[in-house]
Design an enzyme around this catalytic site. Structure first.
Site, PDB file in Angstrom:
ATOM      1  N   HIS A 130      26.720  18.230   7.824  1.00  0.00           N
ATOM      2  CA  HIS A 130      27.114  19.018   6.659  1.00  0.00           C
ATOM      3  C   HIS A 130      26.655  18.294   5.402  1.00  0.00           C
ATOM      4  CE1 HIS A 130      30.254  15.972   6.929  1.00  0.00           C
ATOM      5  NE2 HIS A 130      30.427  16.139   5.623  1.00  0.00           N
ATOM      6  N   HIS A 159      23.033  14.949  -0.348  1.00  0.00           N
ATOM      7  CA  HIS A 159      22.295  14.463   0.813  1.00  0.00           C
ATOM      8  C   HIS A 159      23.073  14.859   2.073  1.00  0.00           C
ATOM      9  CE1 HIS A 159      25.366  11.423   0.071  1.00  0.00           C
ATOM     10  NE2 HIS A 159      25.344  11.240   1.379  1.00  0.00           N
TER      11      HIS A 159
END
EC number: 3.1.4.58
Length: 187
Positions: A130, A43
């Site tokens: 990120h 995620h």
């Protein structure tokens, strides 16, 4: 008092998960000493809330709704493989983004401001969107890790659409992290 360890995140679409799974397989086979993220757990974290009193969960959901109000769905292009922190022994292996960064920063900033009002501290470090691929343990072969990151750069490319934001609960089962959706908000 009952608490929940939680975070606000963006889930990743199937084509990007497929690319990241292949990348994780190659990274895992080329260097040990890293706790690699399982594909179903991948995620993009927008805001880590930490351990919060369950009474705050509805307010976190409200803040999530307010943060994405008026934000249209957008695409994120994944590109680049690296490790944090720079200039020191790495602790986190990540894949970065080429596009879609500005809407992610906007949502993060709105969450940071509104959640601070209910007692969840602002982030100290600047937000760097990120996807965490792994956490480096002590004793990892850093030269092999560095070589693997360098050689797999070109393979860390995919994209996905961001059309919702989710509040996730983080628990552990048999020592492994498990993430469950508490609430979701469509863009």
């Amino acid at each position: 008092m009952q608490t929940t360890r939680c975070f606000v995140a963006v889930q990743i679409g199937p084509p990007a998960i497929s690319m990241l799974s292949k990348l994780l397989g190659k990274l895992g086979s080329s260097c040990g000493g890293v706790r690699w993220t399982r594909a179903e757990q991948l995620h993009l974290t927008l805001k880590f809330c930490g351990e919060v009193d369950n009474i705050l969960l509805p307010k976190i959901c409200e803040a999530m709704r307010a943060a994405v109000s008026g934000v249209e769905p957008f695409r994120v292009d994944l590109s680049g493989l690296g490790a944090f922190p720079k200039g020191k022994p790495p602790r986190v292996v990540w894949v970065g983004m080429d596009s879609g960064v500005e809407p992610l920063r906007w949502i993060h900033g709105e969450l940071d401001r509104s959640l601070e009002e209910i007692g969840i501290p602002r982030e100290v470090r600047p937000f760097a969107p990120h996807i965490t691929l792994g956490r480096v343990a002590r004793g990892a072969d850093l030269s092999k890790l560095e070589q693997a990151i360098e050689s797999l750069q070109a393979e860390a490319v995919s994209d996905f659409e961001v059309d919702e934001v989710v509040l996730m609960a983080a628990t552990k089962e048999r020592g492994k992290p498990v993430y469950d959706i508490i609430d979701s908000v469509d863009l």
